[in-house]
Design a protein around this motif. Structure first.
Motif, PDB file in Angstrom:
ATOM      1  N   SER A 188       0.800  -1.221   0.000  1.00 62.23           N
ATOM      2  CA  SER A 188       0.000   0.000   0.000  1.00 62.23           C
ATOM      3  C   SER A 188       0.831   1.269   0.000  1.00 62.23           C
ATOM      4  O   SER A 188       0.310   2.339  -0.287  1.00 62.23           O
ATOM      5  CB  SER A 188      -0.943   0.002   1.207  1.00 62.23           C
ATOM      6  N   VAL A 189       2.112   1.176   0.318  1.00 60.90           N
ATOM      7  CA  VAL A 189       2.924   2.392   0.339  1.00 60.90           C
ATOM      8  C   VAL A 189       4.048   2.338  -0.692  1.00 60.90           C
ATOM      9  O   VAL A 189       4.168   3.204  -1.546  1.00 60.90           O
ATOM     10  CB  VAL A 189       3.525   2.642   1.742  1.00 60.90           C
ATOM     11  N   GLN A 190       4.854   1.281  -0.601  1.00 64.26           N
ATOM     12  CA  GLN A 190       6.076   1.300  -1.408  1.00 64.26           C
ATOM     13  C   GLN A 190       5.837   1.030  -2.881  1.00 64.26           C
ATOM     14  O   GLN A 190       6.357   1.745  -3.734  1.00 64.26           O
ATOM     15  CB  GLN A 190       7.081   0.310  -0.821  1.00 64.26           C
ATOM     16  N   LEU A 191       5.023   0.007  -3.196  1.00 63.97           N
ATOM     17  CA  LEU A 191       4.772  -0.273  -4.611  1.00 63.97           C
ATOM     18  C   LEU A 191       4.096   0.908  -5.310  1.00 63.97           C
ATOM     19  O   LEU A 191       4.538   1.306  -6.387  1.00 63.97           O
ATOM     20  CB  LEU A 191       3.944  -1.550  -4.770  1.00 63.97           C
ATOM     21  N   PRO A 192       3.043   1.498  -4.727  1.00 60.95           N
ATOM     22  CA  PRO A 192       2.450   2.662  -5.410  1.00 60.95           C
ATOM     23  C   PRO A 192       3.445   3.805  -5.589  1.00 60.95           C
ATOM     24  O   PRO A 192       3.459   4.458  -6.627  1.00 60.95           O
ATOM     25  CB  PRO A 192       1.311   3.073  -4.469  1.00 60.95           C
ATOM     26  N   ALA A 193       4.297   4.016  -4.589  1.00 61.63           N
ATOM     27  CA  ALA A 193       5.237   5.139  -4.696  1.00 61.63           C
ATOM     28  C   ALA A 193       6.284   4.880  -5.761  1.00 61.63           C
ATOM     29  O   ALA A 193       6.774   5.805  -6.400  1.00 61.63           O
ATOM     30  CB  ALA A 193       5.902   5.391  -3.347  1.00 61.63           C
ATOM     31  N   ALA A 194       6.623   3.601  -5.956  1.00 58.89           N
ATOM     32  CA  ALA A 194       7.668   3.269  -6.934  1.00 58.89           C
ATOM     33  C   ALA A 194       7.061   2.954  -8.292  1.00 58.89           C
ATOM     34  O   ALA A 194       7.761   2.474  -9.186  1.00 58.89           O
ATOM     35  CB  ALA A 194       8.494   2.098  -6.435  1.00 58.89           C
ATOM     36  N   LYS A 195       5.770   3.235  -8.451  1.00 54.54           N
ATOM     37  CA  LYS A 195       5.054   2.772  -9.634  1.00 54.54           C
ATOM     38  C   LYS A 195       5.704   3.228 -10.936  1.00 54.54           C
ATOM     39  O   LYS A 195       5.882   2.429 -11.857  1.00 54.54           O
ATOM     40  CB  LYS A 195       3.605   3.259  -9.578  1.00 54.54           C
ATOM     41  N   SER A 196       6.084   4.499 -11.008  1.00 51.77           N
ATOM     42  CA  SER A 196       6.578   4.990 -12.297  1.00 51.77           C
ATOM     43  C   SER A 196       7.856   4.265 -12.690  1.00 51.77           C
ATOM     44  O   SER A 196       8.049   3.936 -13.861  1.00 51.77           O
ATOM     45  CB  SER A 196       6.790   6.499 -12.247  1.00 51.77           C
TER      46      SER A 196
END
Lengths: 283, 257, 296
Positions: A188-196
């Motif tokens: 919920s935090v790291q994957l979305p933040a690293a999405k690009s």
């Protein structure tokens, strides 16, 4: 003197940059000059959607190869992307340090192994396995997809891992401090933040899969026909060039350059959309 | 507010980042050989002001400015002023220690090596400059035995004094210090303050202190800025004991900021 | 203060409560899954490398390294292929390095967001996506035919230079951009010009990233097959000069393996290639570690 050096250094850098990119124009120019006359002669529609490739009879239709390229690449993406992202999560988050110290150079090595070696390994192990357990000739879309999936792993893993590691530490610490489990934090935090970064990794990986030639030549079977299942052999745009360039001449050679044009256009479209996506992300 | 004896005179100065104005119509004179403190809460435009004095703000493409800043009576934005020359005359120490990733000695020698006059000098002349600068910054005794050690191996306070020495090695006329002690322990802070007081006879020092106590301890004159506007300027004792503006006294007594 | 009512449950149909899996359980399942995927990948990698080395190492001896291939490669060694690989790679890297690093510095330090820079960036990123076989086609039509260099070390090296250019540009630009901005500010604030600041404050910190990019591209050149076979040819003789045709190890392996000439020698060639790549990686990593140690 200082002013002069200042000006000179900027000019030199600019000149180097300009010449680096002028090769793109050069590549476009020469491949089009060589290939376009044939497309004009055959007709663009007949060339792209034609079902028959028989250079001896002057029939140049590359539709089966377009289907081949697309299906093998899709297969590689389906197999390779989840595994790649899993591995990057493993390396960035779950792996103990000693494991990371083995894993990272191993992935580097994986990236450096020549594609022909992968192809050969696939020919010796993957192809017979498919023939024996799943049927068909073994030389197939599936075999190509498996090999390509392995080959694009390093690209996906290393770029995703970097973008995961580049996140500020307080993202993770903040989430853990709220009582989330490690996995909840990642999801919920790291994957979305690293999405690009991960999206960029995936696009680069797909680009590599479409462009790969030598590895897939050995495991695809290379027959020019629209495949009915993933166990059928196919020929891709790249393998078409790789197989026949050695002996082609005249109109045949032009047809291979025309195949290159189609490949070039597909890749450029992918590039442009990738750049568009990442640029929008930044804004 | 400016007089001809000022080292730096700021006249009708406005500063914008894109459309946002961060400094409003500033007029300020900074006298030579004094420690001049600019105080104010965050977002008062103080960092911008300091960076304007040696044109480091030029690095930002969004910056735009109006008005004049005179150094010894000459506009620092005049077309014939060399910006590199200006920056050598007006040195700056940033709010966080910024050693370059090289040895202690190379950090101090970095500036002199860029300079035409000192570039030709041999190693011993350079070490002379470096030693003098390190002594002035009260760092020499701590690092003299390991000048070739990486600068990153120093403590935060030592790194900041190294940055001060690096500026001093250029023999500047003005030294700007932008909250130089904000991350430092009290002992390092005291050492830096002591060096500043010792140095002020030879340099013009403009400091943005990280708290009001520091301004009280080191400065000769104080300017108070709020939201990009100058509220009050005067001698240290006057501003502290007898502020003319209510906002100044509120800030100094800790009501806000 | 009134106690706030708990929000209504999303799923509350006739008293039915979905069984919620505890987050700790999910954590365990996911961890197990991720671990097993990672171990599987490692296992595949090891199986490839071990297989090639197991089959190839017994073939390698002094003669294999120093003798010219005989009878199409069925007998003899692979010395000319080793020489071909080294020559083609050297040409590629030495030509691509100045252009790639220069472009990276231009993009990272001098760009002003105008049209020219947008075009440069777009082209650099597009070059990165072009398949090697297209580079091969271009190298063939441009260097081999149009410039009349023939199938040669030079044609192959120039083609590979263009192919690795984007790798060098991208990794170098990344390295330059990751240099903290404070270094630039310090450089300028001490009275340095732009060039002095780049050379003295920015470049030293970027060197390790740039070197890494260059070494990566050495690896790519060594491993490339498709682009080389169309431009450097596949002659078995020892290349006498930059204008003579050459066969690289990757091409040699491909031909031996696919045409069934000699499996043993194919394995031997592949083993040497893998050892070489391994060696290149080690050099890269030690280089990086040394720079890291020096910089801190």
């Amino acid at each position: 003197m200082r002013k002069f050096k200042e000006k000179l250094s900027e000019r030199i850098f600019f000149a180097l940059a300009l010449s680096s990119i002028s090769v793109l124009a050069l590549i476009t120019l020469f491949i089009f000059i060589k290939g376009v006359p044939l497309i004009a002669e055959v007709g663009a529609f007949k060339f792209i959607f034609g079902m028959s490739w028989a250079p001896g009879r002057g029939e140049f239709g590359i539709f089966p190869m377009i289907i081949g390229s697309v299906s093998v690449t899709l297969g590689a993406a389906v197999l390779g992307i989840p595994v790649g992202i899993c591995c990057s999560i493993f390396m960035a988050e779950f792996a103990p340090v000693w494991m990371r110290n083995i894993f990272r150079p191993a992935i580097q090595l994986l990236a450096g192994i020549p594609s022909v070696v992968y192809g050969f390994w696939g020919l010796l192990f993957v192809v017979p396995a498919i023939r024996n357990y799943l049927g068909g000739p073994g030389l197939s879309i599936l075999a190509g997809s498996v090999i390509l999936a392995i080959m694009i792993l390093p690209t996906i893993i290393s770029i995703s891992e970097v973008s995961l590691l580049a996140l500020p530490r307080h993202y993770k610490e903040g989430a853990l401090a709220l009582g989330m489990t490690h996995w909840q934090t990642i999801r919920s935090v790291q994957l979305p933040a690293a999405k690009s970064g991960i999206v960029a990794a995936v696009i680069l990986g797909i680009g590599r899969a479409i462009g790969e030639t030598m590895a897939v030549i050995m495991v695809l079977g290379n027959s020019v026909a629209v495949p009915q299942s993933v166990l059928d052999p196919v020929r891709t745009l790249t393998t078409n060039i790789g197989i026949e360039m050695g002996y082609a001449s005249g109109g045949h050679q032009q047809a291979l350059f025309a195949t290159g044009i189609v490949l070039f256009v597909i890749i450029m479209a992918l590039n442009v959309s990738a750049q568009y996506i990442t640029r929008r992300k930044i804004k | 507010m400016t007089t001809s004896s000022d080292k730096i005179a700021i006249k009708d100065f406005n500063f914008y980042f894109n459309e946002k104005q961060v400094i409003h119509n500033l007029n300020l004179g900074i006298p030579p050989n004094k420690i001049f403190a600019v105080i104010g809460p965050a977002n008062s435009g103080i960092t911008t002001l300091l960076r304007s004095l040696n044109r480091l703000c030029d690095l930002s493409h969004e910056a735009r400015q109006e008005g004049e800043i005179l150094l010894d009576g000459r506009n620092i934005r005049a077309p014939d002023v060399s910006v590199t020359e200006l920056r050598r005359r007006v040195g700056i120490v940033f709010d966080v220690p910024t050693p370059l990733p090289m040895s202690i000695f190379d950090n101090v020698a970095y500036g002199p090596r860029l300079n035409r006059k000192t570039r030709g000098k041999n190693k011993s002349a350079l070490s002379g400059i470096a030693e003098e600068a390190l002594r002035q910054a009260a760092l020499w005794d701590e690092v003299k035995d390991r000048l070739n050690a990486p600068a990153m191996s120093l403590s935060g306070g030592q790194q900041q004094r190294l940055c001060l020495a690096r500026v001093l090695a250029l023999k500047p006329e003005v030294i700007l210090l932008d909250r130089p002690c904000s991350g430092l322990d009290p002992i390092s802070t005291a050492k830096i303050e002591d060096s500043l007081i010792e140095l002020k006879n030879r340099f013009t020092i403009v400091i943005s202190p990280h708290n009001i106590q520091q301004a009280g301890r080191v400065s000769d004159r104080i300017a108070f800025m709020l939201m990009g506007r100058l509220i009050e300027e005067g001698a240290n004792a006057d501003v502290f004991s007898n502020p003319k503006d209510q906002r100044t006294s509120d800030y100094i007594t800790g009501r806000f900021g | 203060m009134k106690p706030t009512k708990p929000p209504p449950r999303r799923f509350n149909f006739r008293g039915f409560k979905p069984r919620e899996i505890k987050p700790q359980t999910v954590e365990k399942i996911v961890k197990g899954f991720v671990w097993s995927v990672a171990l599987m990948v490692i296992a595949v990698l090891i199986s490839i490398v071990v297989f090639i080395l197991y089959k190839g190492l017994p073939v390698i001896n002094w003669g294999f390294l120093t003798e010219i291939p005989r009878k199409m490669g069925r007998e003899g060694g692979i010395s000319s292929a080793i020489a071909g690989t080294l020559l083609v790679t050297a040409v590629a890297v030495f030509i691509a390095m100045p252009f790639g690093i220069g472009t990276a510095f231009y993009l990272a330090e001098y760009t002003r967001g105008n049209t020219v820079t947008r075009v440069i960036r777009f082209s650099a990123e597009s070059l990165a996506g072009i398949p090697s076989i297209v580079y091969g086609l271009f190298g063939f039509i441009f260097f081999v035919m149009y410039l009349n260099l023939g199938w040669s070390v030079l044609s192959g090296g120039l083609t590979l230079a263009i192919m690795i250019l984007p790798t060098i540009i991208r990794t170098s630009e990344e390295a330059i951009r990751s240099v903290p901005n404070t270094y630039r500010e310090v450089g300028f604030s001490l009275g340095g010009t732009k060039w002095q600041t780049i050379r003295g404050a920015v470049a030293p910190s970027a060197v390790r990233g740039i070197a890494n990019g260059v070494i990566l591209s050495v690896g790519r050149s060594v491993a490339e097959t498709a682009a080389v076979v169309l431009t450097a040819g596949s002659a078995l003789r020892m290349p006498a000069s930059l204008s003579s045709p050459a066969r690289t190890m990757a091409v040699h392996f491909y031909i031996l393996a696919t045409e069934g000439i000699s499996m043993e020698n194919a394995y031997g060639t592949a083993a040497i290639l893998i050892i070489l790549i391994f060696f290149i990686n080690i050099v890269a990593n030690t280089l990086i570690n040394r720079f890291v140690a020096k910089g801190r």
